[in-house]
Structures are given as structure tokens and as C-alpha cells.
Design a protein around this motif. Structure first.
Motif, PDB file in Angstrom:
ATOM      1  N   LEU A  40     -43.221   9.418 -15.045  1.00  0.00           N
ATOM      2  CA  LEU A  40     -43.612  10.448 -14.155  1.00  0.00           C
ATOM      3  C   LEU A  40     -45.024  10.721 -14.297  1.00  0.00           C
ATOM      4  CD1 LEU A  40     -40.520  12.964 -15.241  1.00  0.00           C
ATOM      5  CD2 LEU A  40     -40.962  12.111 -13.240  1.00  0.00           C
ATOM      6  N   GLN A  41     -45.645  10.714 -13.000  1.00  0.00           N
ATOM      7  CA  GLN A  41     -46.963  11.015 -13.085  1.00  0.00           C
ATOM      8  C   GLN A  41     -47.455  12.346 -12.892  1.00  0.00           C
ATOM      9  OE1 GLN A  41     -49.324   8.285 -12.818  1.00  0.00           O
ATOM     10  NE2 GLN A  41     -50.962  10.034 -13.096  1.00  0.00           N
ATOM     11  N   ASN A  42     -46.351  13.089 -12.715  1.00  0.00           N
ATOM     12  CA  ASN A  42     -46.501  14.603 -12.542  1.00  0.00           C
ATOM     13  C   ASN A  42     -46.707  15.308 -13.653  1.00  0.00           C
ATOM     14  OD1 ASN A  42     -44.719  13.137 -10.521  1.00  0.00           O
ATOM     15  ND2 ASN A  42     -45.794  14.636  -9.265  1.00  0.00           N
ATOM     16  N   GLN A  43     -47.723  15.381 -14.271  1.00  0.00           N
ATOM     17  CA  GLN A  43     -47.939  16.023 -15.607  1.00  0.00           C
ATOM     18  C   GLN A  43     -48.737  17.381 -15.577  1.00  0.00           C
ATOM     19  OE1 GLN A  43     -46.307  14.785 -18.549  1.00  0.00           O
ATOM     20  NE2 GLN A  43     -45.393  13.441 -17.146  1.00  0.00           N
ATOM     21  N   ASN A  44     -48.912  17.690 -14.276  1.00  0.00           N
ATOM     22  CA  ASN A  44     -49.443  19.142 -14.095  1.00  0.00           C
ATOM     23  C   ASN A  44     -49.434  19.259 -12.702  1.00  0.00           C
ATOM     24  OD1 ASN A  44     -51.677  17.706 -12.779  1.00  0.00           O
ATOM     25  ND2 ASN A  44     -53.383  18.584 -14.126  1.00  0.00           N
ATOM     26  N   GLY A  45     -49.740  20.444 -12.153  1.00  0.00           N
ATOM     27  CA  GLY A  45     -49.507  20.855 -10.657  1.00  0.00           C
ATOM     28  C   GLY A  45     -50.970  20.718 -10.214  1.00  0.00           C
ATOM     29  N   ALA A  46     -51.961  20.652 -10.819  1.00  0.00           N
ATOM     30  CA  ALA A  46     -53.344  20.532 -10.302  1.00  0.00           C
ATOM     31  C   ALA A  46     -53.305  19.201  -9.311  1.00  0.00           C
ATOM     32  CB  ALA A  46     -54.217  20.931 -10.919  1.00  0.00           C
TER      33      ALA A  46
ATOM     34  N   PRO B 147     -41.601  20.623 -14.907  1.00  0.00           N
ATOM     35  CA  PRO B 147     -42.094  21.484 -15.380  1.00  0.00           C
ATOM     36  C   PRO B 147     -43.158  21.073 -16.471  1.00  0.00           C
ATOM     37  CG  PRO B 147     -40.223  21.652 -16.502  1.00  0.00           C
ATOM     38  CD  PRO B 147     -40.059  20.398 -15.333  1.00  0.00           C
ATOM     39  N   ALA B 148     -44.459  21.733 -16.703  1.00  0.00           N
ATOM     40  CA  ALA B 148     -45.426  21.368 -17.693  1.00  0.00           C
ATOM     41  C   ALA B 148     -46.247  22.659 -18.125  1.00  0.00           C
ATOM     42  CB  ALA B 148     -46.321  20.120 -17.278  1.00  0.00           C
ATOM     43  N   VAL B 149     -46.245  22.622 -19.527  1.00  0.00           N
ATOM     44  CA  VAL B 149     -47.252  23.712 -20.042  1.00  0.00           C
ATOM     45  C   VAL B 149     -48.145  23.196 -20.998  1.00  0.00           C
ATOM     46  CG1 VAL B 149     -45.382  24.291 -21.683  1.00  0.00           C
ATOM     47  CG2 VAL B 149     -47.082  26.187 -21.006  1.00  0.00           C
ATOM     48  N   TYR B 150     -49.352  23.754 -20.971  1.00  0.00           N
ATOM     49  CA  TYR B 150     -50.495  23.362 -21.981  1.00  0.00           C
ATOM     50  C   TYR B 150     -51.260  24.488 -22.507  1.00  0.00           C
ATOM     51  CZ  TYR B 150     -49.589  18.834 -19.598  1.00  0.00           C
ATOM     52  OH  TYR B 150     -48.867  17.779 -19.171  1.00  0.00           O
ATOM     53  N   TRP B 151     -51.776  24.433 -23.652  1.00  0.00           N
ATOM     54  CA  TRP B 151     -52.609  25.509 -24.505  1.00  0.00           C
ATOM     55  C   TRP B 151     -53.668  24.833 -25.355  1.00  0.00           C
ATOM     56  CZ3 TRP B 151     -52.522  26.074 -30.009  1.00  0.00           C
ATOM     57  CH2 TRP B 151     -53.174  26.830 -30.345  1.00  0.00           C
ATOM     58  N   SER B 152     -54.761  25.186 -25.076  1.00  0.00           N
ATOM     59  CA  SER B 152     -55.788  24.779 -25.958  1.00  0.00           C
ATOM     60  C   SER B 152     -56.674  25.766 -26.566  1.00  0.00           C
ATOM     61  CB  SER B 152     -56.894  23.824 -25.217  1.00  0.00           C
ATOM     62  OG  SER B 152     -57.547  24.444 -24.199  1.00  0.00           O
ATOM     63  N   MET B 153     -57.317  25.654 -27.668  1.00  0.00           N
ATOM     64  CA  MET B 153     -58.146  26.695 -28.451  1.00  0.00           C
ATOM     65  C   MET B 153     -59.499  25.863 -29.014  1.00  0.00           C
ATOM     66  SD  MET B 153     -56.320  27.602 -31.727  1.00  0.00           S
ATOM     67  CE  MET B 153     -58.016  28.618 -32.398  1.00  0.00           C
ATOM     68  N   SER B 154     -60.808  26.769 -28.916  1.00  0.00           N
ATOM     69  CA  SER B 154     -61.870  26.160 -29.700  1.00  0.00           C
ATOM     70  C   SER B 154     -61.728  26.639 -31.072  1.00  0.00           C
ATOM     71  CB  SER B 154     -62.950  26.743 -28.809  1.00  0.00           C
ATOM     72  OG  SER B 154     -63.076  28.069 -29.037  1.00  0.00           O
TER      73      SER B 154
ATOM     74  N   ALA C 298     -67.521  22.646 -31.544  1.00  0.00           N
ATOM     75  CA  ALA C 298     -67.170  21.064 -31.372  1.00  0.00           C
ATOM     76  C   ALA C 298     -66.058  20.811 -31.337  1.00  0.00           C
ATOM     77  CB  ALA C 298     -68.232  20.450 -32.392  1.00  0.00           C
ATOM     78  N   PHE C 299     -65.084  21.430 -31.997  1.00  0.00           N
ATOM     79  CA  PHE C 299     -63.621  21.206 -32.131  1.00  0.00           C
ATOM     80  C   PHE C 299     -62.694  22.078 -31.376  1.00  0.00           C
ATOM     81  CE2 PHE C 299     -65.662  19.743 -36.214  1.00  0.00           C
ATOM     82  CZ  PHE C 299     -65.204  18.680 -36.479  1.00  0.00           C
ATOM     83  N   ARG C 300     -61.650  21.388 -30.868  1.00  0.00           N
ATOM     84  CA  ARG C 300     -60.578  21.872 -29.915  1.00  0.00           C
ATOM     85  C   ARG C 300     -58.982  21.303 -30.627  1.00  0.00           C
ATOM     86  NH1 ARG C 300     -64.773  23.597 -28.470  1.00  0.00           N
ATOM     87  NH2 ARG C 300     -65.351  24.175 -26.569  1.00  0.00           N
ATOM     88  N   LEU C 301     -58.310  22.334 -30.601  1.00  0.00           N
ATOM     89  CA  LEU C 301     -56.884  21.763 -30.741  1.00  0.00           C
ATOM     90  C   LEU C 301     -56.122  22.431 -29.481  1.00  0.00           C
ATOM     91  CD1 LEU C 301     -56.432  23.638 -34.449  1.00  0.00           C
ATOM     92  CD2 LEU C 301     -56.672  21.068 -33.620  1.00  0.00           C
ATOM     93  N   GLY C 302     -54.910  21.531 -29.449  1.00  0.00           N
ATOM     94  CA  GLY C 302     -54.055  21.938 -28.126  1.00  0.00           C
ATOM     95  C   GLY C 302     -52.632  21.510 -28.390  1.00  0.00           C
ATOM     96  N   LEU C 303     -51.868  21.881 -27.449  1.00  0.00           N
ATOM     97  CA  LEU C 303     -50.369  21.440 -27.566  1.00  0.00           C
ATOM     98  C   LEU C 303     -50.095  21.427 -25.963  1.00  0.00           C
ATOM     99  CD1 LEU C 303     -47.547  21.046 -28.754  1.00  0.00           C
ATOM    100  CD2 LEU C 303     -47.135  23.511 -28.581  1.00  0.00           C
ATOM    101  N   GLY C 304     -49.293  20.210 -25.546  1.00  0.00           N
ATOM    102  CA  GLY C 304     -48.718  20.062 -24.364  1.00  0.00           C
ATOM    103  C   GLY C 304     -47.412  19.685 -24.406  1.00  0.00           C
ATOM    104  N   ILE C 305     -46.373  20.217 -23.512  1.00  0.00           N
ATOM    105  CA  ILE C 305     -45.047  19.865 -23.462  1.00  0.00           C
ATOM    106  C   ILE C 305     -44.764  19.656 -21.836  1.00  0.00           C
ATOM    107  CG2 ILE C 305     -42.815  20.779 -23.672  1.00  0.00           C
ATOM    108  CD1 ILE C 305     -43.926  23.066 -25.733  1.00  0.00           C
ATOM    109  N   SER C 306     -44.242  18.511 -21.613  1.00  0.00           N
ATOM    110  CA  SER C 306     -43.905  17.795 -20.370  1.00  0.00           C
ATOM    111  C   SER C 306     -43.120  16.910 -20.325  1.00  0.00           C
ATOM    112  CB  SER C 306     -45.350  17.629 -19.632  1.00  0.00           C
ATOM    113  OG  SER C 306     -45.779  16.353 -20.317  1.00  0.00           O
TER     114      SER C 306
END
Length: 404
Positions: free
Chosen positions: A14-20, A95-102, A106-114
Motif C-alpha cells: 500500500l503506497q497510501n501512507q498519508n493523505g497529503a 487510515p494513517a496517523v503520525y506524531w512527532s516531538m522535538s 537536534a533530536f526528534r521522536l515519533g510514532l506512526g501507525i498505518s
């Protein structure tokens, strides 16, 4: 409507990993990094997001038409040949949902569900190819915790863990030859699930203030799908060893002017890892089913643009060519009648406020003609399914982005 997704990228990916990305055919997705969905496409891109928290969520509605045209299939023994099987596509929501935080600068954390892999095909019970497959549903939901680190002003790296929940439900009609001359069919079902693990890596290079390149790799995921093969009066514990394919992508984002961005990518998928679906008895180890797929590695090429119309509206357009892992009529199956395809896409991003925006997109996927010439049984004189599949897909997407 199903939520597992109907295959749009090659194979059952499935290529459709976001709506944008639907608005520019996902061209250059590993170098875009405009919202939290970069977690999937290139985790290093999180360092290009402003400090704070970013949330993106949305989905793609897939409207799929799949029909069969017979070209000389022969019936099995004295059983009725059957019909064209109706419309085997339908509606699917991805559907797909993502969250990231700084964490600092220099560092970032994130979580994606798809859902990263999926397919849903349902033919009528009287379908000509019912003995090869009548109903097929595959779902792989990926939980993708990720991190990124900006090594310098021009280089960022990222990595993620892939936790994949995989489920499959495959059904076929089977002729009960012991009841001949009465032509009786019964349905068999092979259903199972598993959880597998993999990883993904990404790097982003800024070659100049207007140009950046993204490189990504996503590993294979080894699965041992355990479940049951059932038929009227019969239940057999069964398992299927399956390796979800690895992928690698090279993408570029280049600002031609202060308003116009060019996007492009080349993506490879290692479908050679999926030669067949082989089900074995968990009790005796004997083969219960062996469905040849004959997949070959495939490539995808995308080209897209983004035009900043004004401070609040950005317009999108894109084109992509996606090569199928199925290369001949004998390997093509009624479960997954895959073929090469072309994407045409348009979309936009609209700011709703200083910290909130929406993306919307539409794409049409044109599939090349897909012929089948496949024996149903090891002895090809018993039955061969001959014909072609006519497939097309409309995709409508919507995504909400928020930064806080």
C-alpha cells in the motif's frame, strides 16, 4: 467497505501512507518532510519540522473496479464452468496517523501507525476461477516508533522499529468429486495471523538551500502465519511462512523558484522474497496448499510538483509509474490480478490557521491489461483459467495536520 485496503502499489503493498502524498502521486516522498507522516517515508525528515509536537492524521478512500473477461477457460470435469464473477473490487479505507516531538534542537521522536500491506478481492461463488480463489483479504498494520538526529546543518539521520500485525483470510471453492455426478462445491477457508518485526533507516542531505536528497531503506519482515484450514466437517491447524519485502528509495526535492518545488523518486521493492504461498499442516508438516506467485523485484518512478499559490494555499500535482512484480499470465492469480500501472494526481494544502492545515488529493490509477492463463490443478488438462482483468482505481484523500 473494508479498512484493510485494496492493493494500489505493486504486489499487495500500500503506497497510501498519508493523505497529503496522494495529491502528487507520492513522488519524492522520502525528501518532502512537510508534516509528521515523514516518519514512514523518511524518519530523518522529522528534523526538518519546526520544534514542538506535530500530529498528522487522515486517510485514503480507494474506489476499485475489478472485472474479469473470459477468453476460453475450460470447465473442470462435468462441473459448470461458471460466470465472470461480478465486480470483485469495492470500497476500502486506508487510515494513517503520525506524531512527532522535538527533544532539544537536534533530536526528534515519533510514532506512526498505518497499514503497509493489504488486499481485498471478492468474486461471486459461481465465478469461473472459484477453484483458484474466491475471497482474499490481507492486512498488515505497522506500528513504527522512530527517532531522528540532525548531525549537522546539512545531514540528518533517522531510524525506526516496525512492529507488524499481519492477518490473512483466503477462501476458495472446492469440487466434491466423491458426490459426482452431482456437481457440488464447498468453500474452504485458510485464516491466520502473526506479529513480525523489522526496521527502517533514513538519511537526508541538504545539498543547497533549495535542494535536498532523501535515502531510505525498509527491511523485510519474517512472519509465520498460524491459523486453521477449514472445510465442512474438517479443521486442520496450518501455518504459512511469509517474508514481507524490503524496499529502498532515492528521492529529491528541489525548489526551482521561491514558489515552485519539483519532486522525484526511484523506489525498488524486493518482491523476489515472495515466490509462493505454501500452507503446511502444523501437526504433520505435510503441504496443504501451494499457490505459485512468481513475484519479481519491481521499481517505481514518480515525478511531482508543488506550487505555493499564496501564503495559505499550496497546489500539488504528480505522475508515477509502478511496475508489477507479476510478469506473465501463468503467474497472475485471481486473488491478486496485478499489472503495471500509472498514477495521475492533483491536490492541495490549505492553512486553516498558524498551526493547522489540511491536505486533500485525488488520483486515478490506470492499470495495464492483465491476462491470465493459469492451470487450476497440477494436471493442466483438468482446468485452465484463460482471460483478462480490467482494473481501475479512484483515490480520494484527506489529512489534518497540527503543530503545537
Amino acid at each position: 467497505m473494508s479498512v484493510n485496503g485494496s492493493t494500489v502499489a505493486a504486489g499487495f503493498a500500500l503506497q497510501n501512507q498519508n493523505g497529503a502524498g496522494n495529491g502528487y502521486a507520492y513522488a519524492g516522498a522520502a525528501a518532502v518532510a512537510q508534516d509528521a507522516s515523514t516518519i514512514y517515508f523518511n524518519p530523518a525528515g522529522m528534523t526538518y519540522l519546526a520544534r514542538g509536537h506535530h500530529v498528522s492524521g487522515g486517510g485514503n478512500l480507494l474506489i476499485r473496479s475489478l472485472r474479469f473477461g473470459d477468453a476460453g477457460s475450460n470447465p473442470f470435469l462435468s462441473y459448470p464452468l461458471g460466470d465472470k464473477g461480478g465486480q470483485a473490487g469495492g470500497l476500502s479505507l486506508v487510515p494513517a496517523v503520525y506524531w512527532s516531538m522535538s527533544l532539544g534542537t537536534a533530536f526528534r521522536l515519533g510514532l506512526g501507525i498505518s497499514p503497509t500491506f493489504g488486499n481485498s478481492t471478492e468474486w461471486d461463488r459461481t465465478f469461473i476461477g472459484r477453484y483458484q480463489g474466491r475471497f482474499s483479504e490481507i492486512t498488515a498494520i505497522n506500528f513504527n516508533p522512530s527517532m531522528a538526529w540532525q548531525l549537522s546543518e546539512d545531514v540528518s539521520i533517522g531510524a525506526g522499529l516496525n512492529i507488524v500485525r499481519f492477518e490473512a483470510d483466503l477462501r476458495s471453492m472446492v469440487p466434491v468429486t466423491s458426490l459426482l455426478p452431482a456437481p457440488v462445491d464447498v468453500e474452504t477457508k485458510m485464516k491466520g495471523d502473526d506479529v513480525g518485526f523489522g526496521y527502517n533507516l533514513g538519511v537526508m542531505f541538504r545539498l543547497s538551500p533549495s535542494t535536498r536528497i532523501g535515502l531510505t531503506y525498509r527491511s523485510t519482515v519474517d512472519l509465520r502465519v498460524e491459523g486453521r484450514l477449514t472445510a465442512p466437517g474438517t479443521v486442520i491447524p496450518a501455518s504459512v511462512a511469509l517474508e514481507l519485502p524490503n524496499t529502498a528509495s532515492l528521492a529529491i526535492s528541489h525548489m526551482i523558484s521561491d514558489r515552485l518545488r519539483l519532486l522525484a523518486d526511484l523506489t525498488w521493492t524486493g518482491w523476489d522474497n515472495v515466490p509462493a504461498i505454501v500452507a503446511t499442516s502444523r501437526a504433520s508438516g505435510a503441504n496443504l496448499a501451494n499457490e505459485r506467485l512468481g513475484f519479481k523485484d519491481s521499481f517505481r518512478v514518480g515525478l511531482g510538483t508543488q506550487y505555493q499559490h499564496n501564503d495559505r494555499l499550496r497546489l500539488h500535482a504528480g505522475f508515477a509509474y509502478d511496475q508489477s512484480p507479476v510478469r506473465n499470465a501463468m503467474d497472475r492469480t485471481v486473488r491478486l490480478p496485478d499489472s503495471d500501472r500509472f498514477w495521475l494526481a492533483v491536490g492541495f494544502n490549505q492553512k486553516l490557521g498558524e498551526r493547522t492545515s489540511i491536505d486533500a488529493g485525488y488520483s486515478h490509477v490506470f492499470f495495464k491489461g492483465a491476462e491470465i492463463d493459469r492451470p487450476t490443478f497440477p494436471n493442466p488438462s483438468l482446468q485452465v483459467i484463460r482471460g483478462s482483468f480490467d482494473t481501475n482505481v479512484h483515490i480520494i484523500s484527506l489529512q489534518l495536520n497540527h503543530h503545537f
